[in-house]
Structures are given as C-alpha cells and as structure tokens.
Scaffold this motif. Structure first.
Motif, PDB file in Angstrom:
ATOM      1  N   LEU A  70     -25.662  22.453  24.139  1.00  0.00           N
ATOM      2  CA  LEU A  70     -25.984  23.396  22.953  1.00  0.00           C
ATOM      3  C   LEU A  70     -27.019  24.104  22.976  1.00  0.00           C
ATOM      4  N   HIS A  71     -26.997  25.263  23.263  1.00  0.00           N
ATOM      5  CA  HIS A  71     -28.233  26.057  23.537  1.00  0.00           C
ATOM      6  C   HIS A  71     -28.972  26.490  22.358  1.00  0.00           C
ATOM      7  N   VAL A 133     -17.976  11.209  23.887  1.00  0.00           N
ATOM      8  CA  VAL A 133     -18.892  12.607  23.816  1.00  0.00           C
ATOM      9  C   VAL A 133     -20.154  12.232  23.443  1.00  0.00           C
ATOM     10  N   MET A 134     -21.292  12.895  24.386  1.00  0.00           N
ATOM     11  CA  MET A 134     -22.604  12.934  24.122  1.00  0.00           C
ATOM     12  C   MET A 134     -22.970  14.452  24.006  1.00  0.00           C
ATOM     13  N   VAL A 135     -23.860  14.724  23.308  1.00  0.00           N
ATOM     14  CA  VAL A 135     -24.409  16.110  23.088  1.00  0.00           C
ATOM     15  C   VAL A 135     -26.005  16.116  23.341  1.00  0.00           C
ATOM     16  N   VAL A 136     -26.201  17.287  24.162  1.00  0.00           N
ATOM     17  CA  VAL A 136     -27.547  17.657  24.065  1.00  0.00           C
ATOM     18  C   VAL A 136     -27.715  19.038  23.465  1.00  0.00           C
ATOM     19  N   SER A 137     -28.613  18.798  22.389  1.00  0.00           N
ATOM     20  CA  SER A 137     -28.888  20.018  21.381  1.00  0.00           C
ATOM     21  C   SER A 137     -30.086  20.589  21.572  1.00  0.00           C
ATOM     22  N   ALA A 138     -30.298  22.002  21.692  1.00  0.00           N
ATOM     23  CA  ALA A 138     -31.703  22.394  21.620  1.00  0.00           C
ATOM     24  C   ALA A 138     -31.708  23.121  20.228  1.00  0.00           C
TER      25      ALA A 138
END
Length: 240
Positions: A70-71, A133-138
């Motif tokens: 997620l940007h 599910v893994m999330v990368v969130s900026a």
C-alpha cells in the motif's frame, strides 16, 4: 484464520525483538527477479474499480504467502515496481500485489473517508480469497491497516513504513498482529513519532534504515527488502 505463535525467551524479550533482519537477499534471487513479469488487472469493489499490479513466483511455483503493498499519500502502486521490488519478492516465493488506493493512480471511484479504509482493505482481501496475507503499508496508508491489527482474521503480519495516525493507538496490547516498524534515519518527524507510539505493541520490531529519508524504500531499497523478507520468514516459521 491465521494463528501465529509469538515465541518469547525468559528474561530476554521476544525473539522478534532480538532478531537480526539484516541478512542479505541472495544474489541469485535478485537475478531470478529479472525473469518475473508483471500482471495488471482490475478488481471491482462496490463503486470502485481497483487497479492492481501483481508479480508471482516464476515458473508457476506455489506462493509462500501474499504480500499486499500500500502506497503513501502522493504515490501510487508504481512506487513498488521501482527498483524491481515486486519482482524481488516474487522471486523469493511471494505473491506480490500492489494496488492504487481509492483517489490515487488508475483506480476509479471516489477517495474514501478514514472510517471506510479498513473495510476497503478487508473487502479486497476477501474478494480475492487471499490467505496468509502480509501487508507493507507506507505512511498515510496505515489508516487502512491499523484498525485491522486487533485481530488476526485477515493479516498474519504487517510492515509499517513511517506510518501515520499512530496517535490513535490508545490500547497497544490489543494490537496482536506481529509488526515491523521501519523508517529512514533522515526522517525526523513521522518515523520517530510512529516508533515512539508503537514501541509497546505486544509483538513489534523497530528498525531504522540508514541513508534514507521518509520514503526509505526508494532511498535504500536493498536494506528495506532485507528487513521485510527476514521479518516475513521469521513470522512464517512460527505459524501453526
């Protein structure tokens, strides 16, 4: 549902807190990443037509897990195609998905209120039938993720990159999803503030990225990738 075991060591803190996440990604994986192709598609979610970029493990291999990227506020999903990032995660065996959040990029439909953002992410995961599910969130996109971290129904772990809205975490013990908080060493505002606000989560690792500012994944991508991949592998090793 994903069940996560949180190992602890007597007197020494959690294994996550003590883990060394700096081990480099093998060079052969980076070379393999050059063979990974991107897919572009749309996912219809109510009034939104969500633009999706995706990279899958080459050779139709089974994916270890799905990582959703997620940007931040002034970016789009293309952020995660720079420096071959989605391809690198795919080469390491992950299904890597980056989406244009509502109001950004090529996603059609209105921007969401803050209250509706977690439901949007939950609906996206459920519509695609994603597991592990893994999330990368900026930064700003933490608004989509933080409210979901009090349950492991949808997420098995989260990487928060200088996240916003961490002042809203008023009961840290209820945030049970394993979390890696990263920020660039030259980020003097949002990153350190987030680290201070999240340091008491029950399963958290704080990691500063050298030679990087707020968008640390662009300034020092290899270090960022190393931290994420080692974190993911550690969390996966304790799934049951």
């Amino acid at each position: 549902m994903v069940l996560v075991h949180h190992p602890t060591t007597s007197g020494g803190g959690s294994l996550l807190e003590r883990a060394d996440l700096s081990h480099p990604i093998p060079e052969n994986a980076r070379k393999l990443a050059q063979l990974v192709e991107y897919d572009e598609s749309r996912v219809e979610l109510g009034t939104h037509s969500v633009f999706v970029r995706e990279a899958r493990p080459p050779g139709a291999h089974y994916a270890k897990a799905t990582v959703i990227f997620l940007h931040g506020q002034s970016f789009s999903s293309s952020t995660w195609t720079e420096n071959n990032m989605l391809r690198t995660f795919a080469a390491l065996g992950y299904r890597a998905i980056a989406i244009d959040l509502p109001g950004s990029g090529q996603t059609r439909g209105a921007a969401l209120s803050q209250a509706d953002k977690p439901t949007f992410l939950m609906d996206f995961i459920e519509t695609l039938g994603l597991k592990q599910v893994m999330v990368v969130s900026a930064s700003m996109s933490a608004q989509y993720v933080l409210p979901l971290m009090t349950s492991n129904r949808h997420l098995c772990c989260v990487v928060l990159v200088a996240p916003s809205n961490t002042h809203e975490v008023v009961n840290p013990s209820s945030y049970i999803v394993p979390t890696l908080v990263v920020w660039g060493e030259r980020d003097t505002s949002l990153g350190p503030t987030a680290a201070a606000n999240l340091k008491n989560l029950p399963s958290v690792k704080l990691q500063k990225i050298p030679e990087a500012g707020h968008a640390c994944y662009l300034h020092n991508p290899k270090c960022f990738e190393n931290f994420c991949v080692n974190f993911f592998d550690l969390i996966r090793s304790y799934h049951r």
